[in-house]
Design a protein around this motif. Structure first.
Motif, PDB file in Angstrom:
ATOM      1  N   ILE A  18       5.859 -16.265  -6.522  1.00 20.27           N
ATOM      2  CA  ILE A  18       5.225 -17.129  -5.517  1.00 20.27           C
ATOM      3  C   ILE A  18       4.001 -16.431  -4.918  1.00 20.27           C
ATOM      4  N   ILE A  19       4.155 -15.147  -4.595  1.00 25.33           N
ATOM      5  CA  ILE A  19       3.020 -14.411  -4.028  1.00 25.33           C
ATOM      6  C   ILE A  19       1.876 -14.320  -5.045  1.00 25.33           C
ATOM      7  N   GLY A  20       2.221 -14.113  -6.302  1.00 27.06           N
ATOM      8  CA  GLY A  20       1.205 -14.078  -7.355  1.00 27.06           C
ATOM      9  C   GLY A  20       0.432 -15.376  -7.420  1.00 27.06           C
ATOM     10  N   TYR A  21       1.153 -16.494  -7.350  1.00 29.73           N
ATOM     11  CA  TYR A  21       0.511 -17.804  -7.442  1.00 29.73           C
ATOM     12  C   TYR A  21      -0.351 -18.080  -6.210  1.00 29.73           C
ATOM     13  N   VAL A  48      -0.486  -4.273   5.871  1.00 32.26           N
ATOM     14  CA  VAL A  48      -0.543  -4.428   4.413  1.00 32.26           C
ATOM     15  C   VAL A  48      -1.146  -3.179   3.774  1.00 32.26           C
ATOM     16  N   LEU A  49      -2.217  -2.669   4.383  1.00 35.68           N
ATOM     17  CA  LEU A  49      -2.846  -1.455   3.851  1.00 35.68           C
ATOM     18  C   LEU A  49      -1.857  -0.289   3.848  1.00 35.68           C
ATOM     19  N   ALA A  50      -1.135  -0.145   4.955  1.00 44.92           N
ATOM     20  CA  ALA A  50      -0.173   0.959   5.064  1.00 44.92           C
ATOM     21  C   ALA A  50       0.861   0.872   3.957  1.00 44.92           C
ATOM     22  N   LEU A  51       1.436  -0.328   3.786  1.00 44.72           N
ATOM     23  CA  LEU A  51       2.538  -0.427   2.835  1.00 44.72           C
ATOM     24  C   LEU A  51       2.067  -0.425   1.393  1.00 44.72           C
ATOM     25  N   THR A  52       0.907  -1.001   1.110  1.00 42.67           N
ATOM     26  CA  THR A  52       0.465  -0.969  -0.286  1.00 42.67           C
ATOM     27  C   THR A  52       0.075   0.465  -0.677  1.00 42.67           C
ATOM     28  N   THR A  53      -0.436   1.233   0.284  1.00 43.67           N
ATOM     29  CA  THR A  53      -0.777   2.623  -0.031  1.00 43.67           C
ATOM     30  C   THR A  53       0.484   3.469  -0.186  1.00 43.67           C
ATOM     31  N   ALA A  54       1.392   3.341   0.771  1.00 50.52           N
ATOM     32  CA  ALA A  54       2.619   4.141   0.709  1.00 50.52           C
ATOM     33  C   ALA A  54       3.440   3.798  -0.531  1.00 50.52           C
ATOM     34  N   THR A  55       3.539   2.498  -0.853  1.00 51.77           N
ATOM     35  CA  THR A  55       4.399   2.128  -1.978  1.00 51.77           C
ATOM     36  C   THR A  55       3.754   2.407  -3.329  1.00 51.77           C
ATOM     37  N   ALA A  56       2.412   2.371  -3.371  1.00 46.76           N
ATOM     38  CA  ALA A  56       1.759   2.761  -4.626  1.00 46.76           C
ATOM     39  C   ALA A  56       2.087   4.222  -4.908  1.00 46.76           C
ATOM     40  N   ILE A 173       2.698 -10.508 -14.891  1.00 47.18           N
ATOM     41  CA  ILE A 173       2.241 -11.857 -14.578  1.00 47.18           C
ATOM     42  C   ILE A 173       1.678 -11.958 -13.163  1.00 47.18           C
ATOM     43  N   TYR A 174       2.403 -11.412 -12.181  1.00 50.63           N
ATOM     44  CA  TYR A 174       1.826 -11.580 -10.832  1.00 50.63           C
ATOM     45  C   TYR A 174       0.541 -10.779 -10.658  1.00 50.63           C
ATOM     46  N   THR A 175       0.433  -9.629 -11.323  1.00 53.81           N
ATOM     47  CA  THR A 175      -0.811  -8.864 -11.208  1.00 53.81           C
ATOM     48  C   THR A 175      -1.949  -9.554 -11.958  1.00 53.81           C
ATOM     49  N   THR A 186       2.635  -8.360  -2.572  1.00 54.77           N
ATOM     50  CA  THR A 186       3.967  -8.083  -3.115  1.00 54.77           C
ATOM     51  C   THR A 186       4.417  -6.693  -2.661  1.00 54.77           C
ATOM     52  N   ASP A 187       3.462  -5.775  -2.521  1.00 52.66           N
ATOM     53  CA  ASP A 187       3.806  -4.442  -2.017  1.00 52.66           C
ATOM     54  C   ASP A 187       4.342  -4.506  -0.586  1.00 52.66           C
TER      55      ASP A 187
END
Lengths: 484, 83
Positions: A18-21, A48-56, A173-175, A186-187
């Motif tokens: 859903i987030i991908g779409y 969002v920045l915090a979590l996408t950086t930490a989770t990457a 697919i979502y990427t 999604t992150d």
């Protein structure tokens, strides 16, 4: 396994689609496709920045592999893991603000754009940089995929191949359709799952053992090494452990799939918030997961492989719905790393190589189609490699993290903060750093005279950069004006 | 010689402060881990269930350094326009 866990896994994947779409729909409205697909039009807020950086950054290594070593060695390995407390403030705080300003001045979408501009349009910097990103990212993604598939097997009882295909197709697919915006959001969702899951996997086992002290004392009776900083067997040398402040601390600044996040936030308030949120959330996740490895040593002594510690601990000590959440957290740690690496690999091909060399005047439409196809192909290629990992990729993955750091740390940070650095310094230091890292690691393994080899190779790269830059002409005035 | 963008100076100073905080954390982490942790393990006391060296080095440090980081970012870091 059980139907509840399987349904959780399915619901979780549906949310990702859903987030991908949603991201795809957003991208149709974006004025600049490349900027949208690779940086979400630089619109990320602080959380969002915090979590996408930490989770990457946090991957299978932090959620499965590292805890597996803590399972064998005890608190000494948790101590090593905590060298990563400053990592997020280093990545976002040291280069984050300057990179964001520079990126807007020169319209950079990737870190290679920044390096190329900083080093007077050097074709060699672009080529070495983007190719090493591409090669190391494919190797690193393959390693993550293998870790994910093993976990999926434990989680759902489906076969390795089916698990691998299902979960990897989801990321691809979502990427592919949603680009970097899908990666970031999604992150965010998966980061929340990771935080909750990592808390549960320490709370349940500690409560049912009647407190952590019981566990620690019992372990120290079995083997006193579990509770010392030197670990079971006493082999954790202090200077070697401390050298991880380079490999998983300051060196992370140079991991492109982590630091590229600095090009994607909307304002400095977002950056400031992310420095704090990213540091606290990642520190807690690292502490919890590695501590869980030690808890597994109490509950499940004698497992054949450390990698089994976290999945087995979840299944043995936690009610099944919540155990499903914990395993989903580990899977999320993998997906959030792979999606960032995948979109980065695409940007290396499309933005750094194709648009620079082959089709600088390509139309928006053809760039768009080509970007989708590239993400899809790299993703599927990685999936195929993961069924039967080629030796070369397994070999390359050993060098991925340290190799990227040895190549990029010096030209990136000194390029941003030292105006005398020039392209000759950059090219030679990249080659010297990468070559020395691979050589030293092959000769000495991960411990070279009680330091991790990355310390030596970054030092070699630094000295090369300084000497060569000082012996060759200054960078052009044009560069100085943009960067200083 | 160019005049220079004042925002770059801010970014550089902030980077330096965070590097100093990095060094401070390394010292804190190392001193408690190997200073306290090198005693005979039978002398360890346990704080919240953690061996004492580990509690100071890896648990208390999260609280202390998150608090310092918060103060630095809130009061020292400057908001600047990016465009």
């Amino acid at each position: 396994m059980d139907i509840i866990i399987l349904s959780i896994a399915i619901i979780y994947m549906i949310f990702l689609y859903i987030i991908g779409y949603w991201s795809y729909k957003r991208s149709l409205k974006a004025p600049n496709f490349i900027l949208e697909y690779f940086t979400a039009s630089r619109e990320l807020g602080g959380l969002v920045l915090a979590l996408t950086t930490a989770t990457a950054y946090l991957s299978a290594g932090s959620f499965i592999g590292g805890p597996g070593v803590a399972y064998r060695l005890g608190f000494g390995w948790v101590l090593l893991a905590m060298t990563q407390l400053p990592t997020m403030w280093l990545v976002l705080g040291v280069i984050g603000k300057k990179i964001a300003i520079v990126a807007r001045k020169i319209k950079a979408v990737t870190l290679i754009d920044i390096l190329r501009e900083r080093y007077d349009n050097s074709k060699l910097v672009t080529a070495i940089g983007s190719l090493s990103i591409l090669i190391f990212m494919i190797a690193a993604m393959t390693a993550q995929a293998i870790g994910g598939a093993t976990l999926y097997e434990a989680l759902t009882g489906l076969s390795y191949e089916i698990g691998l295909t299902l979960f990897f197709l989801t990321v691809i697919i979502y990427t592919t359709i949603g680009g970097y915006r899908a990666v970031a959001y999604t992150d965010l969702l998966q980061g929340a799952i990771m935080i909750i899951g990592s808390a549960f996997i320490v709370i349940f086992p500690i409560v049912s053992a009647g407190g952590l002290e019981n566990i620690a004392r019992k372990l120290s009776e079995t083997n006193v090494g579990y509770v010392t900083p030197y670990g079971v067997g006493g082999g954790l040398n202090p200077s070697w452990v401390a050298s991880f402040f380079v490999l998983v601390g300051i060196g992370v600044i140079a991991l492109p799939y982590v630091s590229v996040k600095a090009l994607t936030y909307k304002n400095t308030k977002a950056l400031h918030d992310a420095i704090i949120i990213g540091t606290i959330t990642s520190a807690l996740m690292l502490l919890f997961m590695h501590l869980a490895g030690v808890l597994a040593a109490y509950y499940l002594p004698g497992l054949p492989r450390g990698d089994l510690a976290i999945p087995q601990l979840a299944i043995k000590t936690i009610p099944s719905v919540i155990a499903g959440l914990v395993l989903a957290a580990a899977l999320s740690a993998i997906l959030t790393t792979v999606d960032s690496q995948l979109i980065l690999a695409t940007s290396a091909i499309i933005k750094d190589l194709y648009l620079n060399y082959v089709g600088p005047s390509a139309s928006e439409r053809s760039t768009k189609i080509l970007s989708f196809i590239t993400t899809l192909i790299i993703g599927i290629l990685t999936l195929v490699f993961s069924y039967r990992p080629p030796d070369l990729l397994v070999w390359l993955n050993l060098y991925a993290i340290g190799g990227l750091e040895s190549a990029f740390l010096v030209p990136l940070t000194l390029g941003l903060f030292w105006r005398r650095g020039n392209r000759y310094g950059a090219i030679t230091s990249m080659i010297a750093g990468l070559a020395s890292y691979i050589t030293l690691y092959r000769l000495y393994g991960p411990n070279m005279y009680n330091l991790h080899p990355v310390v030596y190779s970054i030092l070699i790269s630094l000295i090369t950069y300084l000497i060569v830059s000082l012996l060759t002409p200054r960078p052009s005035e044009k560069v100085i004006q943009k960067f200083f | 010689m160019s005049i220079g963008d004042p925002r770059y100076k801010i970014a550089r100073n902030e980077a330096i402060v965070l590097l100093i905080l990095f060094v401070a954390y390394i010292l804190w982490w190392y001193a408690f881990a190997y200073g306290l942790g090198s005693r005979n393990p039978s002398e360890y006391s346990y704080i919240l269930g953690f061996p004492d060296w580990f509690f100071y080095s890896c648990v208390l440090s999260i609280i202390v350094f998150s608090a310092i980081l918060f103060i630095i970012v809130k009061y020292y870091f400057k908001e600047v326009p990016l465009d």
